[in-house]
Design an enzyme around this catalytic site. Structure first.
Site, PDB file in Angstrom:
ATOM      1  N   GLY A  34     -23.377 -39.405  49.406  1.00  0.00           N
ATOM      2  CA  GLY A  34     -24.840 -39.556  49.364  1.00  0.00           C
ATOM      3  C   GLY A  34     -25.472 -39.180  50.683  1.00  0.00           C
ATOM      4  O   GLY A  34     -24.805 -39.019  51.695  1.00  0.00           O
TER       5      GLY A  34
ATOM      6  N   THR B 112     -20.525 -43.714  43.070  1.00  0.00           N
ATOM      7  CA  THR B 112     -19.120 -43.710  42.655  1.00  0.00           C
ATOM      8  C   THR B 112     -18.895 -44.696  41.515  1.00  0.00           C
ATOM      9  O   THR B 112     -18.214 -44.395  40.529  1.00  0.00           O
ATOM     10  CB  THR B 112     -18.228 -44.054  43.859  1.00  0.00           C
ATOM     11  OG1 THR B 112     -18.547 -43.132  44.896  1.00  0.00           O
ATOM     12  CG2 THR B 112     -16.775 -43.942  43.515  1.00  0.00           C
TER      13      THR B 112
ATOM     14  N   SER C 161     -16.961 -46.231  50.902  1.00  0.00           N
ATOM     15  CA  SER C 161     -17.764 -45.015  50.878  1.00  0.00           C
ATOM     16  C   SER C 161     -16.878 -43.792  50.667  1.00  0.00           C
ATOM     17  O   SER C 161     -15.837 -43.651  51.318  1.00  0.00           O
ATOM     18  CB  SER C 161     -18.492 -44.906  52.213  1.00  0.00           C
ATOM     19  OG  SER C 161     -19.205 -43.711  52.240  1.00  0.00           O
ATOM     20  N   SER C 162     -17.301 -42.923  49.738  1.00  0.00           N
ATOM     21  CA  SER C 162     -16.518 -41.711  49.502  1.00  0.00           C
ATOM     22  C   SER C 162     -16.751 -40.784  50.680  1.00  0.00           C
ATOM     23  O   SER C 162     -17.885 -40.461  50.991  1.00  0.00           O
ATOM     24  CB  SER C 162     -16.978 -41.004  48.234  1.00  0.00           C
ATOM     25  OG  SER C 162     -17.231 -41.952  47.240  1.00  0.00           O
TER      26      SER C 162
ATOM     27  N   ASN D 133     -21.498 -48.621  53.391  1.00  0.00           N
ATOM     28  CA  ASN D 133     -20.771 -48.905  52.140  1.00  0.00           C
ATOM     29  C   ASN D 133     -19.313 -49.221  52.480  1.00  0.00           C
ATOM     30  O   ASN D 133     -18.684 -48.489  53.243  1.00  0.00           O
ATOM     31  CB  ASN D 133     -20.868 -47.641  51.248  1.00  0.00           C
ATOM     32  CG  ASN D 133     -20.156 -47.826  49.916  1.00  0.00           C
ATOM     33  OD1 ASN D 133     -19.531 -48.858  49.667  1.00  0.00           O
ATOM     34  ND2 ASN D 133     -20.275 -46.824  49.070  1.00  0.00           N
TER      35      ASN D 133
ATOM     36  N   SER E 238     -25.906 -42.992  50.464  1.00  0.00           N
ATOM     37  CA  SER E 238     -24.598 -43.631  50.582  1.00  0.00           C
ATOM     38  C   SER E 238     -24.725 -45.117  50.270  1.00  0.00           C
ATOM     39  O   SER E 238     -25.581 -45.792  50.830  1.00  0.00           O
ATOM     40  CB  SER E 238     -24.088 -43.414  52.006  1.00  0.00           C
ATOM     41  OG  SER E 238     -22.841 -44.008  52.118  1.00  0.00           O
ATOM     42  N   GLY E 239     -23.883 -45.598  49.392  1.00  0.00           N
ATOM     43  CA  GLY E 239     -23.885 -47.015  49.052  1.00  0.00           C
ATOM     44  C   GLY E 239     -24.835 -47.357  47.927  1.00  0.00           C
ATOM     45  O   GLY E 239     -25.014 -48.526  47.584  1.00  0.00           O
TER      46      GLY E 239
ATOM     47  N   GLU F 263     -26.997 -39.375  54.090  1.00  0.00           N
ATOM     48  CA  GLU F 263     -26.573 -40.326  55.114  1.00  0.00           C
ATOM     49  C   GLU F 263     -27.395 -40.196  56.383  1.00  0.00           C
ATOM     50  O   GLU F 263     -27.598 -39.085  56.868  1.00  0.00           O
ATOM     51  CB  GLU F 263     -25.110 -40.061  55.485  1.00  0.00           C
ATOM     52  CG  GLU F 263     -24.148 -40.913  54.720  1.00  0.00           C
ATOM     53  CD  GLU F 263     -22.704 -40.571  55.036  1.00  0.00           C
ATOM     54  OE1 GLU F 263     -21.836 -41.165  54.396  1.00  0.00           O
ATOM     55  OE2 GLU F 263     -22.428 -39.742  55.915  1.00  0.00           O
TER      56      GLU F 263
HETATM   57  N1  LIG Z   1     -23.142 -51.195  38.895  1.00  0.00           N
HETATM   58  C1  LIG Z   1     -22.666 -51.911  39.900  1.00  0.00           C
HETATM   59  N2  LIG Z   1     -22.299 -53.190  39.674  1.00  0.00           N
HETATM   60  C2  LIG Z   1     -21.822 -53.933  40.695  1.00  0.00           C
HETATM   61  N3  LIG Z   1     -21.679 -53.502  41.955  1.00  0.00           N
HETATM   62  C3  LIG Z   1     -22.009 -52.216  42.223  1.00  0.00           C
HETATM   63  C4  LIG Z   1     -22.537 -51.367  41.218  1.00  0.00           C
HETATM   64  N4  LIG Z   1     -22.777 -50.180  41.783  1.00  0.00           N
HETATM   65  C5  LIG Z   1     -22.432 -50.290  43.108  1.00  0.00           C
HETATM   66  N5  LIG Z   1     -21.969 -51.497  43.360  1.00  0.00           N
HETATM   67  C6  LIG Z   1     -21.497 -51.992  44.672  1.00  0.00           C
HETATM   68  O1  LIG Z   1     -21.945 -51.125  45.676  1.00  0.00           O
HETATM   69  C7  LIG Z   1     -20.897 -50.592  46.441  1.00  0.00           C
HETATM   70  C8  LIG Z   1     -21.168 -49.165  46.816  1.00  0.00           C
HETATM   71  O2  LIG Z   1     -21.170 -48.357  45.670  1.00  0.00           O
HETATM   72  P1  LIG Z   1     -20.652 -46.888  45.644  1.00  0.00           P
HETATM   73  O3  LIG Z   1     -20.670 -46.439  44.233  1.00  0.00           O
HETATM   74  O4  LIG Z   1     -19.385 -46.803  46.364  1.00  0.00           O
HETATM   75  O5  LIG Z   1     -21.730 -46.148  46.471  1.00  0.00           O
HETATM   76  P2  LIG Z   1     -21.869 -44.603  46.764  1.00  0.00           P
HETATM   77  O6  LIG Z   1     -20.742 -43.914  46.054  1.00  0.00           O
HETATM   78  O7  LIG Z   1     -23.163 -44.226  46.213  1.00  0.00           O
HETATM   79  O8  LIG Z   1     -21.767 -44.463  48.197  1.00  0.00           O
HETATM   80  C9  LIG Z   1     -19.700 -50.734  45.557  1.00  0.00           C
HETATM   81  O9  LIG Z   1     -18.549 -50.906  46.332  1.00  0.00           O
HETATM   82  C10 LIG Z   1     -20.026 -51.995  44.772  1.00  0.00           C
HETATM   83  O10 LIG Z   1     -19.631 -53.132  45.482  1.00  0.00           O
HETATM   84 MG   LIG Z   2     -19.218 -42.840  46.734  1.00  0.00          MG
END
Ligand SMILES: Nc1ncnc2c1ncn2[C@@H]1O[C@H](COP(=O)(O)OP(=O)(O)O)[C@@H](O)[C@H]1O
Ligand SMILES: [Mg+2]
Length: 1108
Positions: free
Chosen positions: A387, A112, A160-161, A157, A107-108, A389
């Site tokens: 992810g 996404t 977080s989804s 996060n 997660s984080g 967790e």
């Molecule tokens: N490629 C990226 N560039 C900039 N910030 C990112 C990038 N990937 C993730 N982040 C940051 O990390 C945070 C968490 O990412 P996210 O994709 O929501 O995580 P996950 O879906 O894996 O839980 C996002 O809100 C963003 O702020």
């Molecule tokens: Mg996500």
């Protein structure tokens, strides 16, 4: 000239871990850190992309970057997620292979974000056009909507989804997007009612309260203040860098683009508001007489507002919060709820409302984005699932999420590690096995149908008797005790008896990514996912179309006593389906790594990264990759693809494919260590070799294309030239013909002109000649004519003279002859002619007169005085005579028409005329009166019955008369009757006979000449009647009376004629006296009419008004 670039250009560390030397965990981490420090967040392991979350925005996602990576080979540029997206898209478009992009990580870690980057890249490089753009826009805009409702801030996060998402994007054969299908997996709905410390509820609640207009909030009966709502945790209501208000506008806009109707958006917001209101409903206990506690709603205002929002009857919902009805077969039992149960029911309703709303949203988005065309399409699936967790407090949701991640790891292991190695062995390639941890055993611990944790949880849920989370844990403790990845304090395995990090109400699983401690509390409840039927029925009754749709089981018509599948088994099934689906597609991996736990940029926590590298199996991945071959392909497609690179195999190779490939490789002089021949495939060790082959192929294709172009162009030019040549000949022929035609026309017209001149000249000459001849002829004719004229005129004069003489002779002769004849006939003529002519004329005139008279005769009425005018005076006598004769004749005709009675009447009238005409002034007035005779009709009148019987003869006349009193001259009314034999006088009223005089006794009658009605009946002297004297009477019908009297005398033979004296003075014998009645002319009518006065003894004077 094209600049060739490579992954190796300007490389920081190594871009592909396969190139790492020496390969160790340290060097691996060093490489990652070095690259991370230089903002190189992407690193390859062969075709797998490792992505480090930078936690800040980097300038590497610009449109320029998209263009840079577009249509380039994977290893040509520095590692980037775009390279992977491009590779997948091109493979889908050009090689017709369905793709899936598997994004994993905790997660984080950036899953996404990565999925969004892939989608936006594909959207940027695929086809364009109005329709396609609309589809793309809808696909991309589905993200903000789902994130608002399905994402929340967690400690790991900020966005977080809280649901799993798999999206299939569908493309047509050109690679243009057609639409998509989204599948969602288990939303973490417990978050709706309770959030762990430092976390928030789903974004949409905060977005709605901060972003909606005052008006909207008022409509939804909401308050902007978060603190007013029990379901919203306050400690992190505001998140740094998250603008809820702006995001709300983005979501509304996205909903509109995706195709939500305004009323649908409104319904969705109403539901969100209803969930908030629901959280504010509180219960208090109320003791009942039987000692039990019953719950009551504390303040009904929120309930009321919620019911108004959803169109639910308040009492129905209130009841559903107080009672629970259990139906079993035919029975229905209602029990009251205590406060705890009421809260449980409330929260269950809120969770169900929200999660069903979320599922509805996904379905609704799918409806909008689904591909319209039914044609076969290619699919690119993007999987972004929650992810792995590990929280302080892990519950059922984390258990499910982590199970899902185990499965994904399985797929990765299956496809990259196990499958690959097994393939080498299968193909007979020399291979030393590489060890890796296979997590299939953990998956089995969870999902095994007999003794898996999920199966046991289901068993507990379905078991009769008291079921609690503790009984479930007991069950786990007995059945899973021996499993090497299951740990529990009370398990049969005494190993953990003293492990204080393991509380009694928990169990621990050693996941592939680490140990996770799960608290069993509410596992059973969450798996059951029960909503009291009373509540679902109350919801179904709502007057709100969306709510009604969300609770179909509330329809009383469809009571289903079967238990719905548990949350765990549902999830297991859907994950199973997903896994099968992914296996049919070509996988592309993005492995996300989190550099630190603080969501901070620039911090690289070695231990954290190292842990992830380990459990993700990245080192093994590199090893397999290095030991193995980068690329493999069956011989047939390989030969097909590269056969143009060798003259022996081009264009057709007749032998077996493998030999063809061998010849090809030998011909291309590829070093032997770069490839191996398997049983059915060729294995190429290095991507470089593959690129070499591809490059050669590209060149060769270019050459072939040039050749085809050359031949085509040559053919085209030749045919064009031949066509031109042919056309030129046709044009020339036409032109020559045209020119010759023109020349000929010119000569022809010139000749004609010349000819016309010559002919004109000749003709004029001839004309002159002819004119001269004609003039000569005319002159002769003229002279001859003149001569003949002279001759003729002379002859005419002579003939005229002669004729005149002849005429004179004839006239003179005629006169002479006439004279002679007249002299001879004169004597005959005078003697007879005059009389004859006269007679004839008279006869004609008479004839005409009579015929004329015939037509102009007057009418047949005897009194018609008309008679035509006589035409000639000499007819005067005849005319008068004819008139007279005609009159007599028509009188005769008139008379002939008479009946006997009428004749008698006329005879009477005639007699009256004879007696009185010109003698008495009264007469003319009587002419027009009919002589009716019996005016009283005494025979019919019953009043005169007596009188009637006294009369034995036929009554000739009956009338009322005045009998003049001799004493004073006054009159008394008397009935006067006349029969053939006598005259009777009777009383008018009684009908009594006063006097009866036989007619022979009447000597005469005297009347005056005047217009009065006086008459005297004089009786014969010496007769019996004469004793009383004469009668002096007066009647208007005097003429009739006298005439009738006279007629009786005339018709009776034995009697003398009655005398009638007409004079203005006569004597009347009254008894002894004789009285003179004298009539004098009174003044003009003085109204009194005739008056009679006794002047003296001898004179009775009657004055009669002068008639005008
Ligand atoms: N490629 C990226 N560039 C900039 N910030 C990112 C990038 N990937 C993730 N982040 C940051 O990390 C945070 C968490 O990412 P996210 O994709 O929501 O995580 P996950 O879906 O894996 O839980 C996002 O809100 C963003 O702020
Ligand atoms: Mg996500």
């Amino acid at each position: 000239m094209e600049v060739k670039t490579s992954l190796l250009d300007n490389m920081i560390g190594v871009g592909d871990m396969v190139l790492l030397e020496p390969l160790s965990e340290d060097s691996f981490l060093d490489n990652l850190r070095k690259r991370f420090d230089h903002n190189e967040i992407y690193t390859y392991i062969g075709s797998v992309v490792i992505s480090m979350n930078p936690y800040r925005s980097l300038p590497i996602y610009t449109p320029d970057k998209v263009e840079e990576y577009r249509n380039r080979n994977f290893y040509e540029l520095s590692p980037h997620i775009y390279a992977l997206a491009d590779e997948a898209y091109r493979s889908l478009r050009d090689q017709d292979k369905d793709q899936c992009i598997l994004i994993t990580g905790e997660s984080g870690a950036g899953k996404t974000e990565a999925s969004k980057l892939v989608m936006s890249y594909v959207a940027a490089v695929c086809g364009k056009g109005q329709e396609v753009n609309k589809v793309k826009e809808q696909l991309l805009q589905s993200n903000p909507v789902l994130e608002a409702f399905g994402n929340a801030k967690t400690v790991r996060n900020d966005n977080s989804s809280r649901f799993g998402k798999y999206m299939d994007i569908e493309f047509d054969f050109k690679g243009d997007p057609l639409g998509g299908v989204i599948s969602n997996y288990l939303l973490e709905k417990s978050r709706v009612v309770k959030q762990p410390r430092g976390e928030r509820n789903f974004h949409i609640f905060y977005q709605l309260l901060s972003g909606a207009s005052d008006d909207t909030l008022k409509k939804l009966k909401l308050d902007r203040d978060f603190s007013k709502y029990n379901y919203l945790s306050l400690d992190s209501a505001v998140v740094n860098g998250l603008d809820d208000a702006a995001n709300f506008r983005t979501v509304r806009n996205a909903m509109q683009i995706v195709g939500f109707m305004e009323d649908e958006v409104q319904s969705v917001l109403e539901l969100v508001a209803a969930v908030l209101k629901l959280g504010n409903i509180e219960f208090k206990p109320e003791s009942r007489s039987n000692g039990t506690d019953e719950s009551r709603i504390k303040d009904k205002n929120d309930l009321k507002e919620m019911c108004e929002l959803l169109g639910i009857e308040q009492s129905v919902l209130e009841r559903a919060f107080s009672y629970r009805t259990v139906e079993a077969k035919m029975e229905k039992v209602s029990t009251t709820l205590n406060v705890a149960q009421a809260y449980y029911a409330r929260d269950a309703l809120a969770k169900n409302l929200y999660s069903r709303l979320f599922t509805w949203l996904v379905t609704r988005i799918n409806e909008s984005i689904k591909a319209q065309a039914k044609t076969r399409h290619k699919v690119m699936g993007v999987l972004d699932i929650y992810g792995f967790e590990i929280f302080e407090d892990n519950s059922f949701e984390q258990f499910i999420i982590n199970y899902c991640n185990e499965k994904l790891q399985q797929i990765f292991i299956e496809l990259t590690l196990r499958e690959e190695q097994e393939e080498y062995v299968r193909e007979g390639i020399e291979w030393t096995n590489i060890e890796y941890f296979n997590n299939a055993v953990i998956c089995d611990l969870i999902e095994n149908n007999q003794n898996g944790i999920l199966a046991m949880l289901d068993e507990e849920c379905l078991r009769p008797g008291t079921v609690t989370d503790e009984t479930f844990l007991d069950k786990l403790n007995t059945i899973c005790a021996e499993h090497q990845h299951f740990e529990s304090r009370l398990s049969k395995n005494s190993k953990f008896l003293t492990d204080h990090s393991l509380p009694h109400n928990c169990f621990r699983i050693q996941h592939y990514a680490g140990k996770v401690l799960y608290r069993v509390e509410s596992f059973v409840d969450k798996n059951n996912d029960l909503l009291y039927r009373d509540l679902s029925q109350a919801m179904y009754k709502a007057n709100h179309s969306l709510i009604k749709q969300l609770f179909p089981e509330g329809n009383p018509a469809k009571v289903n006593l079967k238990r719905p599948p548990t949350a765990g088994s549902q999830f297991k099934t859907s994950v199973g389906t997903l896994m099968r689906n992914l296996q049919t597609k070509n996988p592309n991996y993005i492995r996300c790594i989190k550099p630190n736990d603080k969501k901070a940029s620039h911090i690289f926590t070695d231990s954290l990264v190292c842990h992830q590298v380990r459990y993700l199996g990245l080192m093994e991945n590199v090893r397999v990759r290095r030991a193995g071959y980068a690329f493999r392909q069956a011989y047939e497609p390989c030969l097909e693809r590269y056969k143009m690179l060798c003259k022996k195999t081009w264009p057709h190779w007749n032998g077996p494919a493998r030999e063809g490939v061998e010849v090809l490789m030998a011909d291309l002089q590829v070093p032997a260590e770069e490839f191996s021949y398997g049983r059915s495939k060729i294995f190429i060790r290095n991507p470089r070799t593959l690129f070499f082959l591809e490059e050669r192929r590209r060149q060769c294709l270019q050459d072939l294309a040039s050749l085809i172009q050359k031949i085509y162009r040559g053919w085209k030019c030749r045919t064009q030239f031949l066509l031109l040549k042919k056309s030129q000949i046709v044009v020339a022929a036409w032109y020559r013909r045209f020119a010759q035609q023109k020349k000929y026309q010119k000569i022809k017209s010139a000749t004609t002109v010349m000819q016309s001149y010559a002919r004109g000249w000749q003709a004029r000459k001839l004309l002159r000649e002819l004119k001269y001849q004609k003039r000569c002829k005319e002159a002769v004719t003229t002279i001859a004519a003149f001569w003949h004229g002279t001759q003729a005129r002379r002859e005419l004069r002579r003939l005229k003279e002669e004729a005149r003489r002849k005429h004179a002779v004839a006239v003179i002769w005629a006169y002479w002859q006439g004279l002679k004849v007249r002299r001879e006939y004169r004597k005959f003529f005078r003697a007879n002619a005059g009389k004859k002519i006269y007679d004839f004329t008279i006869q004609r005139i008479m004839q005409k007169y009579f015929l004329g008279l015939k037509t102009t005769l007057p009418s047949m009425s005897p009194i018609d005085k008309n008679w035509p005018v006589r035409p000639y005076r000499f007819l005067d006598g005849v005319h008068k005579e004819l008139r007279r004769i005609f009159h007599l004749w028509r009188c005769k005709k008139y008379r002939e028409k008479f009946t006997e009675e009428r004749k008698a009447v006329y005879e009477e009238k005639l007699e009256a005329s004879e007696i009185f005409k010109d003698k008495k002034a009264l007469y003319p007035s009587s002419v027009s009166q009919p002589f009716k005779g019996d005016y009283l009709e005494i025979s019919k009148n019953p009043k005169y019955q007596k009188l009637n019987s006294a009369v034995d003869e036929k009554v000739l006349l009956a009338d009322v008369v005045n009998k003049i009193n001799r004493a004073n001259g006054k009159g008394t009314a008397r009935i006067f009757l006349l029969t053939k034999k006598s005259v009777l006088l009777a009383d008018q009223k009684t009908g009594q006979v006063k006097a009866s005089v036989p007619l022979p006794d009447v000597a005469s009658v005297s009347v005056s000449t005047q217009s009065d009605g006086f008459f005297a009946l004089k009786l014969k002297e010496g007769s019996a009647s004469a004793v009383k004297g004469d009668f002096l009477l007066s009647s208007e019908r005097l003429i009739e009376i006298i005439t009738k009297l006279h007629r009786i005398g005339a018709t009776t033979a034995d009697r003398d004629q009655l005398n009638i004296d007409i004079s203005d003075e006569f004597l009347v014998q009254f008894k002894q006296d004789k009285v003179c009645v004298k009539f004098i002319q009174g003044g003009p009518k003085n109204g009194s009419g005739v008056s009679c006065k006794r002047k003296n003894n001898r004179l009775l004077e009657v004055s009669v008004p002068t008639t005008a």
